[in-house]
Scaffold this motif. Structure first.
Motif, mmCIF file in Angstrom:
data_model
loop_
_atom_site.group_PDB
_atom_site.id
_atom_site.type_symbol
_atom_site.label_atom_id
_atom_site.label_comp_id
_atom_site.label_asym_id
_atom_site.label_seq_id
_atom_site.Cartn_x
_atom_site.Cartn_y
_atom_site.Cartn_z
ATOM 1 N N MET A 99 0.673 -1.093 0.083
ATOM 2 C CA MET A 99 -0.239 0.071 -0.068
ATOM 3 C C MET A 99 0.862 1.353 -0.148
ATOM 4 N N GLY A 100 1.960 1.156 0.770
ATOM 5 C CA GLY A 100 2.905 2.450 0.701
ATOM 6 C C GLY A 100 3.538 2.688 -0.490
ATOM 7 N N GLU A 101 3.924 1.523 -1.247
ATOM 8 C CA GLU A 101 4.652 1.771 -2.435
ATOM 9 C C GLU A 101 3.466 2.486 -3.682
ATOM 10 N N ALA A 102 2.174 1.657 -3.321
ATOM 11 C CA ALA A 102 1.055 2.192 -4.387
ATOM 12 C C ALA A 102 0.844 3.552 -3.897
ATOM 13 N N MET A 103 0.828 4.034 -2.841
ATOM 14 C CA MET A 103 0.626 5.533 -2.567
ATOM 15 C C MET A 103 1.703 6.296 -3.093
ATOM 16 N N ARG A 104 2.976 5.796 -2.982
ATOM 17 C CA ARG A 104 3.817 6.758 -3.272
ATOM 18 C C ARG A 104 4.052 6.995 -4.755
ATOM 19 N N GLY A 105 3.661 5.783 -5.369
ATOM 20 C CA GLY A 105 3.436 5.978 -7.031
ATOM 21 C C GLY A 105 2.346 6.721 -7.281
ATOM 22 N N VAL A 106 1.480 7.063 -6.915
ATOM 23 C CA VAL A 106 0.074 7.958 -7.228
ATOM 24 C C VAL A 106 0.454 9.201 -6.764
ATOM 25 N N THR A 107 1.398 9.373 -5.515
ATOM 26 C CA THR A 107 1.756 10.768 -5.075
ATOM 27 C C THR A 107 2.711 11.382 -6.491
ATOM 28 N N ARG A 108 3.748 10.535 -6.804
ATOM 29 C CA ARG A 108 4.373 10.797 -7.928
ATOM 30 C C ARG A 108 3.766 11.522 -9.072
ATOM 31 N N ALA A 109 2.784 10.412 -9.398
ATOM 32 C CA ALA A 109 1.933 10.857 -10.438
ATOM 33 C C ALA A 109 1.154 12.036 -10.379
ATOM 34 N N MET A 110 0.493 12.182 -9.471
ATOM 35 C CA MET A 110 -0.119 13.440 -9.235
ATOM 36 C C MET A 110 0.727 14.738 -9.169
ATOM 37 N N MET A 111 2.045 14.649 -8.481
ATOM 38 C CA MET A 111 3.029 15.701 -8.792
ATOM 39 C C MET A 111 3.170 16.180 -10.205
ATOM 40 N N VAL A 112 3.576 15.026 -10.746
ATOM 41 C CA VAL A 112 3.606 15.221 -12.371
ATOM 42 C C VAL A 112 2.525 16.023 -12.918
ATOM 43 N N MET A 113 1.350 15.465 -12.620
ATOM 44 C CA MET A 113 0.242 16.000 -13.288
ATOM 45 C C MET A 113 0.094 17.597 -12.726
ATOM 46 N N ASN A 114 0.282 17.822 -11.586
ATOM 47 C CA ASN A 114 -0.052 19.188 -11.254
ATOM 48 C C ASN A 114 1.199 19.958 -11.743
ATOM 49 N N ARG A 115 2.452 19.521 -11.823
ATOM 50 C CA ARG A 115 3.375 20.387 -12.628
ATOM 51 C C ARG A 115 2.881 20.658 -14.121
ATOM 52 N N GLN A 116 2.466 19.537 -14.652
ATOM 53 C CA GLN A 116 1.904 19.878 -16.009
ATOM 54 C C GLN A 116 0.897 20.785 -16.405
ATOM 55 N N MET A 117 -0.026 20.895 -15.243
ATOM 56 C CA MET A 117 -1.294 21.492 -15.500
ATOM 57 C C MET A 117 -1.045 22.954 -15.418
ATOM 58 N N ASN A 118 -1.611 23.783 -16.251
ATOM 59 C CA ASN A 118 -1.368 25.228 -16.615
ATOM 60 C C ASN A 118 -2.832 25.724 -16.071
ATOM 61 N N LEU A 119 -2.930 26.531 -14.850
ATOM 62 C CA LEU A 119 -4.157 26.670 -14.270
ATOM 63 C C LEU A 119 -4.844 27.931 -15.017
ATOM 64 N N PRO A 120 -4.017 28.950 -15.474
ATOM 65 C CA PRO A 120 -4.630 29.920 -16.281
ATOM 66 C C PRO A 120 -5.139 29.322 -17.655
ATOM 67 N N GLN A 121 -4.337 28.551 -18.204
ATOM 68 C CA GLN A 121 -4.894 27.792 -19.509
ATOM 69 C C GLN A 121 -6.117 27.138 -19.345
ATOM 70 N N MET A 122 -6.221 26.404 -18.508
ATOM 71 C CA MET A 122 -7.290 25.723 -18.063
ATOM 72 C C MET A 122 -8.576 26.645 -17.928
ATOM 73 N N GLN A 123 -8.536 27.858 -16.958
ATOM 74 C CA GLN A 123 -9.393 28.584 -16.889
ATOM 75 C C GLN A 123 -9.927 29.345 -18.316
#
Length: 221
Positions: A99-123
């Motif tokens: 479970m810890g490894e799965a959460m670590r992988g999900v956290t990394r994926a979320m961090m990558v997605m947040n870095r790639q997401m452009n909030l002004p462009q999304m708005q």
């Protein structure tokens, strides 16, 4: 031998190895317990045989052996239960680790997605989507209104044609009825018509015109 090659086992590998060792120990305990139970059965058979022969001293000695054997069987049961509890604890640790490894992988994926997401462009995209959606709704409403007007106009025109045809049919029926009744009336009232014709000829022209206008008005109604 691992320290010679500098290889270090991961936590997952260590847990798997310990789980394997516990399962092996449980199998050995079960094997020993099965052997003691078989030995217990043999002791009972031998005790019955000696009792029939009247060798009560030997029966007592074998009874003590039977008591010890049963006590060992109970100990093996307890040991097996304790080993199973340890095995369950290791299995729980493996689950937590997974479970810890799965959460670590999900956290990394979320961090990558947040870095790639452009909030002004999304708005901007959301605002443009809302704008285009409103335009589409307005066009749909206009098209619906136009279609309703067209269908209503067609319905009114069809209803108007039906009314006109009905009036013409009624006029035609009345005219044909008058034409059918005209010869019989002329045959039955010849003198009256001649008198009326004389009066009509003597009447002024303006009264004739007013009579025709009145009849035309009745036909138009």
């Amino acid at each position: 031998m691992e320290w010679l090659f500098g290889k270090k086992k991961t936590l997952k590998e260590v847990l798997r190895e310990q789980q394997r060792n516990l399962n092996r120990a449980i199998r050995e305990i079960d094997r020993e317990r099965t052997g003691l139970q078989n030995q217990e059965k043999k002791i009972i058979v031998e005790m019955k045989k000696l009792a029939k022969q009247g060798q009560m001293g030997s029966v007592k000695i074998m009874a003590r052996d039977l008591v010890r054997t049963r006590a060992n069987v109970e100990k093996f049961y307890k040991m097996r239960t304790e080993l199973q509890a340890v095995s369950l604890r290791i299995q729980t640790m493996k689950s937590h680790q997974a479970m810890g490894e799965a959460m670590r992988g999900v956290t990394r994926a979320m961090m990558v997605m947040n870095r790639q997401m452009n909030l002004p462009q999304m708005q901007r995209i959301m605002m443009e989507f809302e704008k285009q959606n409103e335009i589409l709704e307005m066009k749909s409403e206009m098209q619906s209104d136009t279609m309703d007007d067209v269908f209503e106009a067609d319905g009114e025109e069809a209803e108007t044609d039906d009314i006109v045809n009905q009036i013409l049919d009624e006029i035609g029926i009345n005219l044909s009825a008058q034409l059918v009744d005209a010869p019989s009336q002329a045959a039955s009232s010849g003198p009256v018509r001649s008198k009326q014709a004389a009066q009509a000829q003597a009447a002024p022209a303006d009264s004739v015109d007013s009579d025709l206008e009145a009849r035309l008005a009745n036909l138009r109604k």
